[in-house]
Write an enzyme that holds these catalytic residues in place. Structure first.
Site, PDB file in Angstrom:
ATOM      1  N   ILE A  76       0.877  -1.186   0.000  1.00  0.00           N
ATOM      2  CA  ILE A  76       0.000   0.000   0.000  1.00  0.00           C
ATOM      3  C   ILE A  76       0.910   1.231   0.000  1.00  0.00           C
ATOM      4  O   ILE A  76       1.888   1.282   0.736  1.00  0.00           O
ATOM      5  CB  ILE A  76      -0.935   0.005   1.238  1.00  0.00           C
ATOM      6  CG1 ILE A  76      -1.872   1.222   1.221  1.00  0.00           C
ATOM      7  CG2 ILE A  76      -0.192  -0.076   2.553  1.00  0.00           C
ATOM      8  CD1 ILE A  76      -2.960   1.183   2.320  1.00  0.00           C
ATOM      9  N   SER A  77       0.625   2.200  -0.850  1.00  0.00           N
ATOM     10  CA  SER A  77       1.433   3.417  -0.890  1.00  0.00           C
ATOM     11  C   SER A  77       1.356   4.113   0.468  1.00  0.00           C
ATOM     12  O   SER A  77       0.314   4.106   1.119  1.00  0.00           O
ATOM     13  CB  SER A  77       0.911   4.361  -1.982  1.00  0.00           C
ATOM     14  OG  SER A  77       0.918   3.707  -3.234  1.00  0.00           O
TER      15      SER A  77
END
Ligand code: SAH
Length: 226
Positions: A76-77
Site C-alpha cells: 500500500i502506498s
C-alpha cells in the site's frame, strides 16, 4: 445492530490505534511535512485507511512513511506519497474524470473518488482488484469503475481524463496514457528502475510539459495480467 452490522461498524469506524484521533494525528504529521492542500488533508482524515490492510497491520496503517504489504508481493502506498501525489493531481483543479493505474488495496482509489466525480482504476492482479472492489463497495463508493488489465495501455473507453495517477513505476512514460490525458489535464507517475523519479506531465493546447519533482520508491509496473 445485528452481528454482521456490528462487525462492519467496528472494522470501518476503528478504535484505539485506528480511530478518528489517530487519523487526525496522521493529518497533522502530513501538514508538518508540507502538505498544504486542505481538500486533500480533509479526505485523508475521512477515509479509514486501516480498512484497506489486513487485521494484524491495521494499527500500523497510519504510520506516515510505511509501505505495508497488501499481499501478492505488493504494498500500500504510504500516506505521505498518497498525499503528495493527490495534491499534485488536484493542483490544476479537482478532476471530473480521473484514471488510476495500479488499484492495489484501493486506498488511493478511495482518496481519488472523494475528490473526482468519476474514477477509473486498472489493476493487473485479479485477486487484488476483487478485494479492493469489495472494500470500496462496503465503504459505499459508487463512482469507481474497475478494469482488470495491463495499465500500460490505460483505459481508452473512459478517457480523456483530467487526471491520471500511476502507483507503480514504469521504465518510461507509456504513450497511451499521454494520449488519454485531456487538454488541461495532469498526469503524475513514478518513472525509472533503480532510481525512480516522480514525473508531473501537463497536457496543453500545444503539447506536453514535463517536470520531475521527487525521488520515489514504488513497486514496478509489470506487463501482462494475472
Ligand atoms: N495505490 C496502491 C498501490 C499498490 S502497489 C495501494 O496503495 O494499494 C502498485 C499496484 O500496481 C499493485 O497492485 C500492482 O499489481 C499494480 N500494477 C503493477 N503493474 C501494473 C500494470 N501494468 N497494470 C495495472 N496495475 C499494475
Amino acid at each position: 445492530m445485528n452481528s454482521t452490522t456490528e462487525k462492519f461498524a467496528t472494522k470501518f469506524q476503528g478504535s484505539g490505534m485506528t480511530s478518528d484521533r489517530t487519523r487526525a494525528r496522521m493529518v497533522d504529521a502530513l501538514r508538518a511535512k508540507g502538505v498544504k492542500d486542505e481538500r486533500v488533508l480533509k479526505v485523508m482524515s475521512d477515509v479509514p485507511r486501516h480498512a484497506f490492510v489486513e487485521g494484524a497491520l491495521e494499527a500500523r496503517a497510519y504510520e506516515l512513511d510505511k509501505a505495508l504489504p497488501i499481499g501478492l508481493g505488493q504494498t500500500i502506498s504510504t500516506p505521505e506519497i498518497v498525499a503528495i501525489m493527490t495534491q499534485l493531481i488536484c493542483e490544476p483543479g479537482l478532476p471530473n474524470k480521473a484514471l488510476e493505474i495500479g488499484t492495489g488495496c484501493g486506498y488511493q482509489t478511495a482518496i481519488l473518488a472523494k475528490l473526482a466525480k468519476q474514477v477509473y482504476t486498472v489493476e493487473r492482479i485479479a485477486p487484488l482488484m476483487d478485494k479492493a472492489r469489495r472494500t470500496l463497495r462496503d465503504l459505499r463508493y459508487f463512482n469507481i469503475i474497475f478494469k482488470h488489465a495491463d495499465g500500460h495501455f490505460g483505459y481508452a473507453e473512459g478517457g480523456p481524463y483530467d487526471a491520471i495517477l500511476m502507483t507503480a513505476a514504469a521504465t518510461h512514460v507509456p504513450p497511451e496514457l499521454k494520449q488519454q490525458l485531456a487538454v488541461g489535464g495532469r498526469m503524475v507517475l513514478p518513472v525509472g528502475i533503480e532510481s525512480q523519479k516522480l514525473y508531473v506531465i501537463d497536457r496543453t493546447e500545444d503539447g506536453y510539459v514535463e517536470k520531475i519533482v521527487h525521488d520515489v520508491r514504488f513497486v514496478p509496473l509489470v506487463s501482462g495480467t494475472v
